[in-house]
Each structure stands twice: as C-alpha cells, then as structure tokens.
Write an enzyme that holds these catalytic residues in place. Structure first.
Site, PDB file in Angstrom:
ATOM      1  N   PRO A   2      57.628  27.103 -28.828  1.00 50.04           N
ATOM      2  CG  PRO A   2      58.469  29.266 -29.081  1.00 50.04           C
ATOM      3  CD  PRO A   2      58.419  28.120 -28.152  1.00 50.04           C
ATOM      4  CD  GLU A   3      55.897  22.461 -33.693  1.00 53.07           C
ATOM      5  OE1 GLU A   3      56.398  22.114 -34.764  1.00 53.07           O
ATOM      6  OE2 GLU A   3      55.346  21.665 -32.921  1.00 53.07           O
ATOM      7  CE  LYS A  55      61.435  23.683 -31.714  1.00 57.86           C
ATOM      8  NZ  LYS A  55      61.292  22.473 -30.908  1.00 57.86           N
ATOM      9  NE  ARG A 266      58.438  17.200 -26.833  1.00 55.42           N
ATOM     10  CZ  ARG A 266      58.846  18.201 -27.618  1.00 55.42           C
ATOM     11  NH1 ARG A 266      60.089  18.256 -28.002  1.00 55.42           N
ATOM     12  NH2 ARG A 266      58.001  19.127 -28.008  1.00 55.42           N
TER      13      ARG A 266
END
Ligand SMILES: [Zn+2]
Length: 285
Positions: A2-3, A55, A266
């Site tokens: 999750p961001e 986060k 990423r």
C-alpha cells in the site's frame, strides 16, 4: 504494497470507528502484545487517535502506549460491527481491538510493536511526522533540503527514500516526476534548489489529492479532482504514465516508457519527450 495515501485512509477510518470509545477487549496472536496487555491492560483505556506515518499505522492509547503496525504486502485492517461476518478467516487474525460499537481486526499484519513516546521518537524506521507528506507538520523546505542531500541517487529513487520523505510509493514516484517534467533517472546532484522544491510540492499535492473524502480507493493523478468511474479495468486509466508503457503520452502522444530502476528494482514509467534528460542524452530502455 500500500502507498501512503492508502494507510492514511485506513488510519482515518480506524480513528473514526475507535477514537474516544472505551476499549472492551484486546487480543493478539503476538506474545509481546499479549504480554503488554497482561501487564498494562488496554481494556478500559480509549484510543486517543490513529495516525499514519508513511506506510506505518500508529494507534495511540490513552494510557500512553502506541501500537505500531506495518502492513508490508500481506496485512490489512478491517472494521466490523459486532456480530458482522469477517471477510477473512479467523486464523488470519493477528490483532483484535474491540469497543462496544466496532471491532478493528488486523489480518496478517506482519509487523506489530508496542511503543512509548520515547521509543517511538528513537525508532530508526518510523518516520517523524514532519517527514510525512500527509502530516499537518510536514516541512516542505526541510524535505527539499533532505532531497538535495541525496546526491548519489536518481530522483525517482530519492522520492522513495523514507529518510527523505514518507508517503510516496512507487505509483506516485513516476507520477510526480511526470508532473514536474523531470526525468526519473536524473541524478539528484543535477537538481536546482527550485526543482527540488517543485518535486516536494508536487509530491505533497498529488498524495494529498488522493486522501480527499471523495477520492475513492484508486490513485488518481490524471483528470485532477474529477471523480473517476468505478470498476476501471485499466490500472493506468486515471494516471499520467504509471502502468501505461507503450501507450501514447497524454500530453505529447510519444509512447510512454517503462524501466526497472534502483537497487530495489522498482518499475518506473516516463515520457521521454516530456521528461528529457537535460543534456539531450536518452535513457536506454
Ligand atoms: Zn509526453
């Protein structure tokens, strides 16, 4: 994973359900949490507030302790009414906080620690509030200075660095670079102070726009505040570049490019025409 905006929304929902109401029950499958509860019972205390920092999700109890959780890939918090069926098997429950009106269930939450204010302030990985793009106390000029200090990193990698700022995940990373017209592979050392400030301001604006009350669960950068239709099949439909490799840039029609970037490998998306390298050299895809 999750961001920051997702964790922010989770914290907001948990805060609304739990804050100010006496805790009637607490359970956990983690021995350290149960031992803490045994020695200093949470039952009878209230939840003062629930906070997101990047986060991390922090539940502050009236007795002074703070339960800190990190979802990593697998974890989630659900809110139920008493007696309402759970959407995950009971075996996935790691933490349960009960009040008379609501149950907060942490499913498969992989990281859970109980902290005091002192141990929280010393924690090397939990961002301090002024580092979080969604915090009221977020300090933009200070964040721009921290960004400029990352001279050995590309800007897209530096935006993900929790020491620089918290709350920007991999989707926002590409969107922020596009919004500022900067190439994600550009070295931080090539940035002017003004460009660093623009990047930080864009990060704050884009992430904040996604935690508005009506912003829904999907990340929206393209189309501004306009409410998107639900059930989009294309994950990039509401974004400028992320997830849109090979599709025409929404500004210039050049095909959007995709490349793996950084030590954590990423994925990064960008438009080579709208986000050129300053010296005219291209980035090998
Ligand atoms: Zn373009």
């Amino acid at each position: 994973m999750p961001e920051g905006d997702t964790i922010f929304r989770t914290a907001r929902a948990l805060g609304r359900a739990l804050a100010g109401r006496p805790i009637t029950g607490f359970r956990s499958t983690y021995p350290l949490l149960t031992r803490f509860h045994h020695h200093a019972p949470l039952t009878g205390q209230t939840v003062d507030r629930v906070e997101s920092r990047g986060k991390w999700l922090l539940i502050h109890f009236s007795g002074g302790a703070t339960l800190v959780t990190h979802m990593l890939m697998s974890g989630s918090w659900h809110i139920y009414r008493p007696g309402q069926p759970w959407q995950q098997p009971r075996a996935n429950m790691r933490i349960l906080i009960e009040t008379r009106d609501y149950l907060a269930v942490g499913f498969r939450v992989p990281v859970a620690e109980m902290h005091t204010a002192q141990s929280l302030a010393r924690h090397p990985r939990i961002p301090q509030p002024h580092n979080d793009v969604l915090s009221q106390s977020f300090d933009e000029p200070e964040a721009a200075r921290r960004l400029l200090a990352q001279t050995d990193q590309a800007i897209a990698d530096a935006l993900l660095d929790q020491r620089v700022l918290a709350g920007v995940g991999n989707v926002f990373k590409s969107e922020i670079c596009f919004a500022t017209g900067l190439n994600p592979f550009l070295s931080v050392s090539a940035l002017t102070p003004e460009q660093a400030q623009t990047l930080i301001a864009a990060a704050r604006k884009l992430v904040a726009a996604n935690v508005l009350e009506d912003s829904g669960d999907a990340i929206v950068t393209y189309g501004g505040r306009k409410r998107r239709t639900t059930h989009e099949s294309d994950p990039g439909a509401s974004l400028w570049v992320y997830g849109r490799a090979g599709q025409p840039c929404r500004r210039c029609a050049e095909p959007v490019r995709r490349r793996i970037q950084g030590k954590d490998a990423r994925v990064t998306f960008w438009c080579p025409r709208c986000q050129p390298m300053p010296n005219g050299s291209d980035v090998d895809g």
